[in-house]
Each structure stands twice: as structure tokens, then as C-alpha cells.
Design an enzyme around this catalytic site. Structure first.
Site, PDB file in Angstrom:
ATOM      1  N   GLY A  49      20.504 108.126  50.424  1.00 53.05           N
ATOM      2  CA  GLY A  49      19.795 106.900  50.057  1.00 53.05           C
ATOM      3  C   GLY A  49      20.434 105.749  50.814  1.00 53.05           C
ATOM      4  O   GLY A  49      21.670 105.613  50.829  1.00 53.05           O
ATOM      5  N   ALA A  50      19.589 104.903  51.418  1.00 49.40           N
ATOM      6  CA  ALA A  50      20.102 103.906  52.367  1.00 49.40           C
ATOM      7  C   ALA A  50      21.168 102.980  51.766  1.00 49.40           C
ATOM      8  O   ALA A  50      22.292 102.895  52.294  1.00 49.40           O
ATOM      9  CB  ALA A  50      18.929 103.113  52.946  1.00 49.40           C
ATOM     10  N   ARG A  91      25.095 109.120  59.727  1.00 50.29           N
ATOM     11  CA  ARG A  91      23.637 109.279  59.707  1.00 50.29           C
ATOM     12  C   ARG A  91      23.047 108.110  60.490  1.00 50.29           C
ATOM     13  O   ARG A  91      23.480 106.975  60.320  1.00 50.29           O
ATOM     14  CB  ARG A  91      23.079 109.292  58.269  1.00 50.29           C
ATOM     15  CG  ARG A  91      23.494 110.536  57.490  1.00 50.29           C
ATOM     16  CD  ARG A  91      22.749 110.639  56.161  1.00 50.29           C
ATOM     17  NE  ARG A  91      21.391 111.123  56.334  1.00 50.29           N
ATOM     18  CZ  ARG A  91      20.482 111.161  55.341  1.00 50.29           C
ATOM     19  NH1 ARG A  91      20.797 110.713  54.137  1.00 50.29           N
ATOM     20  NH2 ARG A  91      19.262 111.645  55.553  1.00 50.29           N
ATOM     21  N   GLN A 194      14.154 115.506  46.981  1.00 50.78           N
ATOM     22  CA  GLN A 194      14.728 114.336  46.291  1.00 50.78           C
ATOM     23  C   GLN A 194      13.868 113.923  45.099  1.00 50.78           C
ATOM     24  O   GLN A 194      14.393 113.436  44.094  1.00 50.78           O
ATOM     25  CB  GLN A 194      14.833 113.148  47.271  1.00 50.78           C
ATOM     26  CG  GLN A 194      15.933 113.245  48.290  1.00 50.78           C
ATOM     27  CD  GLN A 194      15.440 113.834  49.601  1.00 50.78           C
ATOM     28  OE1 GLN A 194      14.492 114.617  49.630  1.00 50.78           O
ATOM     29  NE2 GLN A 194      16.088 113.489  50.689  1.00 50.78           N
ATOM     30  N   ASP A 235      14.431 102.880  54.625  1.00 48.10           N
ATOM     31  CA  ASP A 235      15.756 103.030  55.239  1.00 48.10           C
ATOM     32  C   ASP A 235      16.017 101.955  56.276  1.00 48.10           C
ATOM     33  O   ASP A 235      17.169 101.692  56.636  1.00 48.10           O
ATOM     34  CB  ASP A 235      15.893 104.414  55.864  1.00 48.10           C
ATOM     35  CG  ASP A 235      16.134 105.439  54.768  1.00 48.10           C
ATOM     36  OD1 ASP A 235      15.168 105.783  54.070  1.00 48.10           O
ATOM     37  OD2 ASP A 235      17.295 105.845  54.582  1.00 48.10           O
ATOM     38  N   ASN A 245      11.058 105.228  56.648  1.00 48.30           N
ATOM     39  CA  ASN A 245      11.437 105.788  55.343  1.00 48.30           C
ATOM     40  C   ASN A 245      11.269 107.303  55.383  1.00 48.30           C
ATOM     41  O   ASN A 245      10.882 107.884  56.404  1.00 48.30           O
ATOM     42  CB  ASN A 245      10.591 105.143  54.229  1.00 48.30           C
ATOM     43  CG  ASN A 245      11.133 105.459  52.849  1.00 48.30           C
ATOM     44  OD1 ASN A 245      12.338 105.309  52.610  1.00 48.30           O
ATOM     45  ND2 ASN A 245      10.302 105.916  51.947  1.00 48.30           N
ATOM     46  N   LYS A 246      11.560 107.926  54.260  1.00 43.83           N
ATOM     47  CA  LYS A 246      11.545 109.386  54.150  1.00 43.83           C
ATOM     48  C   LYS A 246      10.284 109.996  54.760  1.00 43.83           C
ATOM     49  O   LYS A 246       9.183 109.502  54.533  1.00 43.83           O
ATOM     50  CB  LYS A 246      11.661 109.756  52.656  1.00 43.83           C
ATOM     51  CG  LYS A 246      11.662 111.235  52.325  1.00 43.83           C
ATOM     52  CD  LYS A 246      12.662 112.060  53.097  1.00 43.83           C
ATOM     53  CE  LYS A 246      14.087 111.566  53.000  1.00 43.83           C
ATOM     54  NZ  LYS A 246      14.975 112.196  54.045  1.00 43.83           N
TER      55      LYS A 246
HETATM   56  O1  MRU Z   1      17.484 111.406  53.358  1.00 47.52           O
HETATM   57  P1  MRU Z   1      17.726 110.474  52.202  1.00 47.52           P
HETATM   58  O2  MRU Z   1      17.628 111.148  50.875  1.00 47.52           O
HETATM   59  O3  MRU Z   1      18.971 109.661  52.372  1.00 47.52           O
HETATM   60  O4  MRU Z   1      16.508 109.459  52.273  1.00 47.52           O
HETATM   61  C1  MRU Z   1      16.387 108.449  51.313  1.00 47.52           C
HETATM   62  C2  MRU Z   1      15.144 107.677  51.479  1.00 47.52           C
HETATM   63  O5  MRU Z   1      14.392 107.866  52.410  1.00 47.52           O
HETATM   64  C3  MRU Z   1      14.892 106.561  50.507  1.00 47.52           C
HETATM   65  O6  MRU Z   1      13.521 106.437  50.300  1.00 47.52           O
HETATM   66  C4  MRU Z   1      15.457 105.310  51.135  1.00 47.52           C
HETATM   67  O7  MRU Z   1      16.825 105.401  51.309  1.00 47.52           O
HETATM   68  C5  MRU Z   1      15.100 104.032  50.536  1.00 47.52           C
HETATM   69  S1  MRU Z   1      15.390 103.680  48.863  1.00 47.52           S
HETATM   70  C6  MRU Z   1      16.966 103.714  48.461  1.00 47.52           C
END
Ligand code: MRU
Length: 348
Positions: A49-50, A91, A194, A235, A245-246
Site C-alpha cells: 500500500g503506497a 518497489r 488484497q 499509488d 493504481n492496482k
Molecule cells: O501492490 P500493493 O498492494 O502495494 O498495491 C496497493 C494499491 O494499489 C492501493 O490501491 C494503493 O496503494 C493506494 S491506497 C493506499
């Protein structure tokens, strides 16, 4: 605000992280005393999570300073800077990681020869400011939602992905607390799940009823008019409003526009990257093929198949109806609106 767990804990001299790889089956905390181990934990998704990886990296800088000053009082800066670089490389996509590390480096440059207390103070501020920002975003985002609406959220954007409360999940929590929401749907978020593992776990903890869907059910959910909103985090948000984003966020945004469902992105100012002109410039992290080919360590794909596993995608700004930050809401974000918004912010 109900807070049943803290995913990132500073113990006084070490850092404890709730191991998100093992949720929801087990709640296990891992203890960290050096920055390279934290960098590995970020890469391996112990914490993800970012905003959460930015906060974690900030505490890791404190660990690095503690360790290197004890080991080599006359030359601790060189190994400390090496650790910071290693954390930054853990990352590539979420801008919060480099944002937090740059903030720690600015504090370091003002801190003199005994910087540990100053660095810890900065890390704690980064952590608390993120929680405060999430609560503000929750209010702003919930203000857009009408009573009786239903939302689909995606990935995990809650207390596990942030300092606490959450970005998009903060909006969901806030709208739920205001008795606005009829139903909350969560996409399971293949391949790492997630949504199924983490978002469902958080919402169950909070006694907010959650209905999981497979990621490929989203367009049909919209066609059946079961949701009025998709609410996600980000992100990185580029200067033109493109949202990174994801993986899967882009296809949700495309489906939203086709079905007249509103797309809301909740992201703190630490996720805005005003130096990135648009989303085409971002480095999209490629994750191991095994995440797609296997489930819980068990191969599920036919032998011989390979996988393409980008962890994030880019949603063009034109598909975003609202960008929600702690400093306010930008409707239909674009370069001019973001520049005007950004120039009106107090300088840090
Ligand atoms: O690969 P991750 O689980 O780190 O990805 C997280 C996301 O894409 C979230 O949607 C993003 O960090 C924004 S919200 C905290």
C-alpha cells in the site's frame, strides 16, 4: 474511529510490521532492526500500500541511523545513504516511498551529528499526518455520496495500506458511519487478493457488511445498477490527473464511464507527483509470474503456461470523476486544475 489493529508499530527501538502475506489466517508481527531487512519486507509485501510503504521506509531510516552511528561513529553517513537507496529501490511505482525518503533526507541534512531523535520525530510526523489526511479525505469523499448509494472498492486501501483508517476505505468507513451506504462491494483483486484477504478482513473487523465479487464480475454489477460509485486509492497521481493504481483499476474506470457509474480516487497529497507530466512516464512494477500461476504456493495453471503480471495500470485522467485529497476535491481533474490546486497549497 474504531482501530483494532496497527499494521506499523514503532516499539521504541525496533519496527514491528503486521505480516500481510499471512492475513487473514494469522495475525503475526515481524520485528525489524535494520533497513535492508525492511527493504526486503517492502519488496516481498510484508507491508504494502503506497502510504504504508512510505511510512515504513521512514522508520527504517531511523533504524539505519541507530545502527550505523553505533557501528561507525566517524562514518555513518555513507552506509546510511546506501540503506536509503536500497529502501527507495524496493518497489518502483508508488511515489510515497521516495516522497517519504526525501522528507527524511531533508530532516537528516538539518539534524547535525546526532540525528536519531530528529529522524524519529520526522517518521512519527509522516505517520500521524497520513492518518489525519485519511480522516479528512474520508469526510470529503463521503460528502459526495448520496444516501442509499452503493460502492465498489478495489484492492486494499485501508488501515493496512496506510498509517491508519485508509484512503478509499476511509471514504467507505466515513460514508458508512454517516449511514449513507446501502452496500459495499469489494473486488477480490487477483492475483494477490488484497480485496478478498485484506479489505474483507478490515471491513469485517469494523462490522461493515462486505460483499466480495470476482474482478470479472464488475461490469455486470454495474450493468445491473448495483453500484453508483467505484472508489479506489492511487499509488501515484501524475500532474495531468492520470491515476496509477492496482492493476484492474483502469478496466473499472472504463466500465464506470460506459455505465454512468462515478469514479472516485482518494489519494493524499503525498501521492501527487507534480513532476510527472502524465502517467505514460511511470515505471510499472512487474511482479513474479508465480503470483499468477500459483495460489497459496500451489500451481493452478497448466504446466508450460507463462504469465504477465504487471502490478499497476494507468487510468487516464479523463475517466476520473473526482480526485479526493485531504485539501479538497478536484472534479474531472486535468493539468490546469491540478496546477491551480497545487499552487494554492501551503508550502511544506
Ligand atoms: O501492490 P500493493 O498492494 O502495494 O498495491 C496497493 C494499491 O494499489 C492501493 O490501491 C494503493 O496503494 C493506494 S491506497 C493506499
Amino acid at each position: 474511529m474504531k482501530s483494532l489493529f496497527q499494521a506499523i508499530n514503532w516499539s521504541g527501538s525496533s519496527l514491528q510490521l503486521l505480516d500481510q502475506r499471512r492475513l487473514p489466517d494469522e495475525e503475526v508481527y515481524l520485528d525489524f532492526t535494520d533497513a535492508p531487512a525492511v527493504a526486503d519486507a517492502i519488496r516481498d509485501m510484508v507491508v504494502r500500500g503506497a502510504p504504508a510503504i512510505g511510512i515504513t521506509a521512514a522508520y527504517a531510516v531511523v533504524l539505519a541511523a541507530q545502527q550505523h552511528i553505533t557501528r561507525s561513529p566517524s562514518d555513518w553517513r555513507t552506509p546510511l545513504l546506501r540503506d536509503i537507496q536500497r529502501l527507495s529501490d524496493a518497489r518502483p511505482t508508488a511515489v510515497n516511498l521516495v516522497w517519504a525518503l526525501q522528507r527524511m533526507q531533508r530532516r537528516l541534512s538539518r539534524a547535525g551529528d546526532a540525528p536519531v531523535a530528529a529522524l524519529l520525530d520526522e517518521a512519527k510526523h509522516i505517520h500521524q499526518e497520513d492518518i489525519d489526511a485519511n480522516i479528512q479525505m474520508g469526510k470529503h469523499g463521503a460528502g459526495l455520496i448520496k444516501k442509499g448509494d452503493s460502492v465498489l472498492t478495489y484492492c486494499n486501501t485501508g488501515s493496512l495500506a496506510t498509517g491508519g483508517y485508509g484512503t478509499a476505505l476511509g471514504v467507505v468507513r466515513s460514508a458508512w458511519a454517516a449511514h449513507k451506504l446501502d452496500r459495499v462491494f469489494a473486488g477480490e483483486t487477483r492475483p494477490w487478493l488484497q480485496g478478498a484477504r485484506l479489505t474483507a478482513w478490515e471491513l469485517v473487523h469494523d462490522e461493515i457488511p462486505v460483499t466480495l465479487i470476482t474482478d470479472n464480475a464488475a461490469a455486470f454489477l454495474m450493468q445491473n445498477k448495483q453500484v453508483q460509485w467505484v472508489v479506489t486509492g492511487a499509488d501515484r497521481v501524475a500532474a495531468n490527473g492520470d491515476v496509477i493504481n492496482k492493476i484492474g483499476t483502469y478496466q473499472l474506470a472504463v466500465s464506470c464511464r460506459y455505465h454512468g457509474v462515478k469514479m472516485m480516487v482518494a489519494a493524499p497529497l503525498s501521492t501527487l507527483d507534480m513532476e510527472m507530466v502524465d502517467g505514460s512516464q511511470v515505471t510499472i512494477e512487474q511482479r513474479p509470474e508465480a503470483e499468477v500461476l500459483e495460489l497459496s504456493g500451489q500451481r493452478i495453471a497448466a504446466d508450460g503456461a507463462t504469465a504477465w503480471n504487471p502490478a499497476f495500470d494507468v487510468t487516464p485522467a479523463a475517466l476520473v470523476d473526482y480526485l479526493v485529497t485531504e485539501a479538497g476535491v478536484i472534479a474531472a481533474p486535468d493539468t490546469a486544475k491540478l496546477a491551480a490546486f497545487h499552487s494554492g497549497l501551503p508550502s511544506v
